[in-house]
Write a protein that holds these residues in place. Structure first.
Motif, short mmCIF file in Angstrom:
data_model
loop_
_atom_site.label_atom_id
_atom_site.label_comp_id
_atom_site.label_asym_id
_atom_site.label_seq_id
_atom_site.Cartn_x
_atom_site.Cartn_y
_atom_site.Cartn_z
N ASN A 19 30.10 -2.93 -6.70
CA ASN A 19 29.12 -3.57 -7.58
C ASN A 19 28.82 -2.68 -8.79
O ASN A 19 27.68 -2.46 -9.16
CB ASN A 19 27.83 -3.87 -6.81
CG ASN A 19 26.92 -4.80 -7.58
OD1 ASN A 19 27.37 -5.57 -8.44
ND2 ASN A 19 25.62 -4.73 -7.30
N HIS A 76 20.52 -3.30 -11.67
CA HIS A 76 20.45 -1.95 -11.14
C HIS A 76 21.83 -1.28 -11.11
O HIS A 76 21.93 -0.05 -11.13
CB HIS A 76 19.85 -1.97 -9.72
CG HIS A 76 19.40 -0.63 -9.24
ND1 HIS A 76 18.36 0.07 -9.83
CD2 HIS A 76 19.84 0.14 -8.22
CE1 HIS A 76 18.19 1.22 -9.19
NE2 HIS A 76 19.07 1.29 -8.21
N SER A 77 22.88 -2.10 -11.10
CA SER A 77 24.22 -1.56 -11.01
C SER A 77 24.68 -0.89 -12.30
O SER A 77 25.68 -0.17 -12.30
CB SER A 77 25.20 -2.66 -10.62
OG SER A 77 24.93 -3.10 -9.30
N ARG A 115 23.80 -3.06 0.36
CA ARG A 115 24.36 -3.26 -0.97
C ARG A 115 25.74 -2.59 -1.06
O ARG A 115 25.93 -1.48 -0.61
CB ARG A 115 23.45 -2.66 -2.04
CG ARG A 115 22.13 -3.38 -2.21
CD ARG A 115 21.28 -2.64 -3.23
NE ARG A 115 20.97 -1.29 -2.78
CZ ARG A 115 20.35 -0.39 -3.53
NH1 ARG A 115 20.00 -0.67 -4.76
NH2 ARG A 115 20.09 0.82 -3.05
N ARG A 158 30.36 -10.35 -12.70
CA ARG A 158 28.90 -10.20 -12.60
C ARG A 158 28.52 -9.02 -11.72
O ARG A 158 29.06 -8.87 -10.62
CB ARG A 158 28.25 -11.47 -12.05
CG ARG A 158 28.28 -12.64 -13.02
CD ARG A 158 27.70 -13.90 -12.40
NE ARG A 158 27.63 -14.98 -13.37
CZ ARG A 158 26.50 -15.45 -13.89
NH1 ARG A 158 25.33 -14.92 -13.54
NH2 ARG A 158 26.51 -16.44 -14.77
N THR A 161 24.68 -6.57 -10.77
CA THR A 161 23.22 -6.62 -10.88
C THR A 161 22.74 -5.67 -11.97
O THR A 161 23.48 -4.78 -12.41
CB THR A 161 22.56 -6.24 -9.55
OG1 THR A 161 22.89 -4.86 -9.25
CG2 THR A 161 23.05 -7.13 -8.41
N ALA A 171 16.38 -9.67 -16.79
CA ALA A 171 17.16 -10.65 -16.02
C ALA A 171 17.54 -11.83 -16.91
O ALA A 171 18.64 -12.39 -16.80
CB ALA A 171 16.37 -11.12 -14.81
#
Length: 373
Positions: free
Chosen positions: A177, A316-317, A172, A312, A314, A297
């Motif tokens: 991110n 978790h980011s 990752r 964009r 995630t 989500a």
């Protein structure tokens, strides 16, 4: 060159590999039954010949037909005991590992017939496919160790392989991110226009560093708006059969009390006022029970769909964004970051955010050059 024993036959398997086999009649056992043995899969003539001579020399004395078991059956035997020793979510993750990676390759094969070559090829392939490939290989090794204890196999072929050092799959990209402070503000403004529940959820993640499932598990009793604290006591997870369950946090350090900023304080008050009925959980379904693990989500996808200009990242980011901004824009100590994030040890904190340390080195170099003394 010595003449070869005609009982040892050479053949090729479906993959075209050159192997050896033999058929041997040992005589009559204690019950007067004929004992015929067929063994195959030997990689060399000498191995086949050695086994053939040993069996022939011993005859029927002490001979027992070897037990065989398929990998699927061994997994079921092992898992029945294992699942009672770990969290249900851990048991579910283990089952997913087996189902998705081991079962398709070895599930229907007899364990005593699985060769080192096949296991090495398996490990090499998994290193290309997934980051945590060693977890998969270790699980297969655990099954072989259990089979040894139960007398189904004599050795564990995993012990003979060369474990790939690193996965070839990219890890990752935590450094890129994440959102900058301005990007985060733009995202939260878009989330606020979309839905107050979604906005409150992402505000929590980016203001506290909560894990996504920890936030979904929050109840109003966990929020103290007088002391401005938030208690992390539970998390949502997938249990066996992929059902959603509530369980203790990830680790001992994950159970923690976090400070609430004045900004987040106001957000929570406004969110509570917007609720027609105050249910137990902050984020809930129509019946007041906790949300599904896919709800966040759905919120994120809807916000991005309504605002295509947003970069964009995630879910978790948002947790990583919190920690990154905390480290880059304040003088906070790594040990404090560890406490806030609920990491089990400081090494995990430093490993994840090494890119910040690298940037500090660059800044230091540039500053010294600019000072020029």
């Amino acid at each position: 060159m010595p003449k070869r024993d005609p009982h040892i036959k050479e053949y090729k398997n479906k993959r075209g590999e050159r192997l050896f086999k033999f058929h041997l009649y040992l005589g009559l056992d204690a019950n007067g039954k004929r004992v015929n043995i067929t063994r195959q899969g030997f990689p060399s003539y000498n191995e086949a010949k050695t086994t053939y001579d040993q069996l022939r020399a011993n005859g029927t004395q002490g001979y027992q037909k070897p037990k065989q078991i398929k990998t699927d059956e061994m997994y079921s035997l092992w898992f029945e005991n294992y699942k009672g020793q770990v969290k249900e979510s851990t048991a579910n993750k283990t089952w997913q590992l087996y189902k998705n990676h081991i079962k398709p390759i070895f599930g229907n094969r007899f364990m005593d017939k699985i060769q080192v070559k096949a296991v090495q090829k398996f490990a090499n392939q998994k290193a290309k496919e997934i980051v945590k490939y060693k977890d998969v290989v270790r699980l297969l090794s655990t099954l072989f160790e259990h089979a040894i204890r139960l007398g189904y196999v004599e050795q564990n072929p995993i012990r003979k392989i060369i474990m790939p050092n690193k996965t070839s799959r990219p890890r990752r990209d935590i450094e890129h991110n994440v959102y900058s402070k301005q990007e985060l503000e733009e995202f939260l403004a878009a989330a606020k226009k979309y839905d107050i529940t979604a906005y409150t959820y992402f505000k929590l993640l980016s203001s506290t560093g909560l894990r996504r499932s920890e936030a979904l598990a929050l109840s109003w009793k966990d929020i103290d708006l007088t002391k401005n604290t938030l208690s992390v006591n539970r998390t949502l997870a997938y249990g066996l059969n992929s059902k959603t369950i509530m369980q203790p946090p990830k680790s001992k350090m994950s159970k923690r009390i976090l400070p609430i900023s004045a900004n987040l304080h106001e957000t929570l008050i406004n969110y509570k006022k917007s609720q027609k009925v105050i249910y137990k959980y902050l984020f809930h379904g129509a019946n007041g029970k906790w949300c599904t693990l896919t709800k966040h989500a759905q919120w994120l996808n809807a916000i991005y769909k309504n605002n295509p200009n947003l970069r964009r990242i995630t879910i978790h980011s948002f947790r990583h964004t919190f920690a990154t901004l905390l480290i880059s824009e304040t003088n906070i100590k790594p040990k404090t970051v560890q406490m806030l994030m609920g990491h089990e040890d400081i090494k995990m904190t430093l490993d994840i955010y090494t890119h910040l340390n690298d940037q500090n080195k660059i800044d230091a170099t540039n500053s010294i050059r600019e000072l020029n003394i």
